[in-house]
Scaffold this active site. Structure first.
Site, PDB file in Angstrom:
ATOM      1  N   ASN A  10       0.661  -1.059   0.132  1.00  0.00           N
ATOM      2  CA  ASN A  10       0.060  -0.194  -0.060  1.00  0.00           C
ATOM      3  C   ASN A  10       1.037   1.178   0.040  1.00  0.00           C
ATOM      4  OD1 ASN A  10      -1.812   1.991   0.492  1.00  0.00           O
ATOM      5  ND2 ASN A  10      -2.153   1.517   2.631  1.00  0.00           N
ATOM      6  N   TRP A  11       0.717   1.845  -1.187  1.00  0.00           N
ATOM      7  CA  TRP A  11       1.939   3.236  -1.229  1.00  0.00           C
ATOM      8  C   TRP A  11       1.426   4.330  -0.579  1.00  0.00           C
ATOM      9  CZ3 TRP A  11       3.258   2.537  -7.077  1.00  0.00           C
ATOM     10  CH2 TRP A  11       4.004   1.210  -7.271  1.00  0.00           C
ATOM     11  N   HIS A  96      -9.330   1.018   5.444  1.00  0.00           N
ATOM     12  CA  HIS A  96      -8.072   1.121   6.016  1.00  0.00           C
ATOM     13  C   HIS A  96      -8.022   1.932   7.063  1.00  0.00           C
ATOM     14  CE1 HIS A  96      -3.566   2.314   6.384  1.00  0.00           C
ATOM     15  NE2 HIS A  96      -3.472   1.254   5.904  1.00  0.00           N
ATOM     16  N   GLU A  98      -6.450   4.368   8.292  1.00  0.00           N
ATOM     17  CA  GLU A  98      -6.164   6.033   7.803  1.00  0.00           C
ATOM     18  C   GLU A  98      -7.533   6.308   7.377  1.00  0.00           C
ATOM     19  OE1 GLU A  98      -2.564   5.294   5.724  1.00  0.00           O
ATOM     20  OE2 GLU A  98      -1.556   4.982   7.585  1.00  0.00           O
ATOM     21  N   GLU A 168      -4.895  -5.149  10.980  1.00  0.00           N
ATOM     22  CA  GLU A 168      -3.826  -4.255  11.184  1.00  0.00           C
ATOM     23  C   GLU A 168      -3.984  -3.562  12.406  1.00  0.00           C
ATOM     24  OE1 GLU A 168      -2.145  -2.970   7.206  1.00  0.00           O
ATOM     25  OE2 GLU A 168      -3.797  -1.772   7.165  1.00  0.00           O
ATOM     26  N   GLY A 174       3.046   2.063  10.387  1.00  0.00           N
ATOM     27  CA  GLY A 174       3.757   3.324  10.221  1.00  0.00           C
ATOM     28  C   GLY A 174       4.638   3.631  11.522  1.00  0.00           C
ATOM     29  N   SER A 214       4.039  -2.235  10.089  1.00  0.00           N
ATOM     30  CA  SER A 214       5.321  -2.490  10.269  1.00  0.00           C
ATOM     31  C   SER A 214       5.904  -3.782   9.868  1.00  0.00           C
ATOM     32  CB  SER A 214       5.794  -2.019  11.577  1.00  0.00           C
ATOM     33  OG  SER A 214       5.464  -0.770  11.801  1.00  0.00           O
TER      34      SER A 214
HETATM   35  C1  PEP Z   1      -0.335   0.119   6.004  1.00  0.00           C
HETATM   36  O1  PEP Z   1      -0.401   1.205   5.629  1.00  0.00           O
HETATM   37  O2  PEP Z   1      -1.400  -0.556   5.833  1.00  0.00           O
HETATM   38  C2  PEP Z   1       0.805  -0.446   6.774  1.00  0.00           C
HETATM   39  C3  PEP Z   1       0.640  -1.519   7.480  1.00  0.00           C
HETATM   40  O3  PEP Z   1       1.786   0.253   7.111  1.00  0.00           O
HETATM   41  P1  PEP Z   1       3.319   0.210   7.629  1.00  0.00           P
HETATM   42  O4  PEP Z   1       3.590  -1.365   6.797  1.00  0.00           O
HETATM   43  O5  PEP Z   1       4.006   1.350   7.180  1.00  0.00           O
HETATM   44  O6  PEP Z   1       3.104  -0.129   9.130  1.00  0.00           O
END
Ligand code: PEP
Length: 261
Positions: A10-11, A96, A98, A168, A174, A214
């Site tokens: 996921n960018w 997600h 965010e 998640e 992040g 992460s």
């Molecule tokens: C994500 O954006 O879904 C995510 C898991 O980010 P990161 O790997 O940077 O924690």
């Protein structure tokens, strides 16, 4: 039943069309095709078209980070399922963290998006996860139950076969703080058990459930070694093609490995 792993990058709000093209050209040079897993990249909207064209001859899937549930209309700033499909998208994220926490997507909205994705032959990845506060208050399971019940409301078992779930934990996204392999495995096993109770054992055994938060080349293998983890949703570490390819190689190095841990 063996589930085919899915490794997705996921960018977020990174990469112009040219940067997306550069990434894909470099990534495809690693020929991750040899691994027995699905690979997915999820660029921002403005890079989808270019990315879709660059991926045409490859087995790498393209996904979007969000979509609007309506087919068209007066929704300034929004993108519909058909628009995503015109760029070769086959997956879309729904809920997600965010989107939930920055843009206020509720479980009802997430469900509308997920249903619209399914009606348009897009495969939704339903993202669920608790905040640190919720985990510390021992509310992880009830939060996940709400997100699962809300996100999958009125989704039939037939349609469920096209859904992927990503667990998640918000506190791991992040932050560089990964859930331990035990935390990730236990929580994903809880999600799988919930699917069995709400749907069936067959649905639960077939459901691909990813871990996100992460993930990096150093922890990918031990996470993927867990019996209920079927791949990863990766943010930061998926922005660099070398690192993304390395995660795939690490995670899939379990194949034929007698002692994965
Ligand atoms: C994500 O954006 O879904 C995510 C898991 O980010 P990161 O790997 O940077 O924690």
């Amino acid at each position: 039943m063996s589930r085919r792993p899915l490794i997705a990058g996921n960018w977020k709000m990174h990469k112009t069309p040219q940067e997306a093209q550069d990434f894909i050209e470099r990534f495809l040079s690693f020929s991750c095709d040899g691994f027995d897993c699905d690979v997915l990249v999820i660029p921002p909207f403005t890079s989808l078209d270019r990315a879709g064209k660059c991926l045409l001859e490859s087995s790498v899937f393209l996904g979007a980070q969000d979509m609007h549930p309506a087919a068209s209309g007066a929704y300034t700033g929004a993108i519909s399922a058909n628009m995503l499909k015109s760029c070769q998208c086959s997956f879309v994220l729904a809920g997600h963290s965010e989107r939930r926490h920055v843009f206020g997507d509720t479980n009802v909205v997430v469900n509308e998006k997920l249903q619209a994705a399914l009606s348009n032959d897009l495969r939704p990845i339903l993202c669920v996860g608790e905040t640190l506060e919720e985990r510390e208050a021992d509310r992880t399971e009830s939060v996940l139950e709400e997100q699962l019940a809300g996100g999958l409301k009125d989704v039939s078992e037939l349609d469920l076969a096209h859904v992927v779930i990503a667990y998640e934990p918000v506190w791991a996204i992040g932050t560089g703080k990964t859930a331990t392999t035990e935390q990730a495995q236990d929580t994903i096993a809880f999600i799988r058990a919930w699917i069995e109770t709400r749907y069936s054992e067959t649905a639960s055994e077939a459901m691909r459930i990813l871990y996100g938060g992460s993930v990096n080349p150093a922890n990918a293998k031990s996470l993927q070694a867990q019996p209920d983890i079927d791949g990863a949703l990766i943010g930061g570490a998926s922005l660099d093609p070398d690192s993304f390819a390395q995660i795939i190689a690490e995670a899939m190095s379990l194949q034929g490995d007698d002692d994965p841990c």
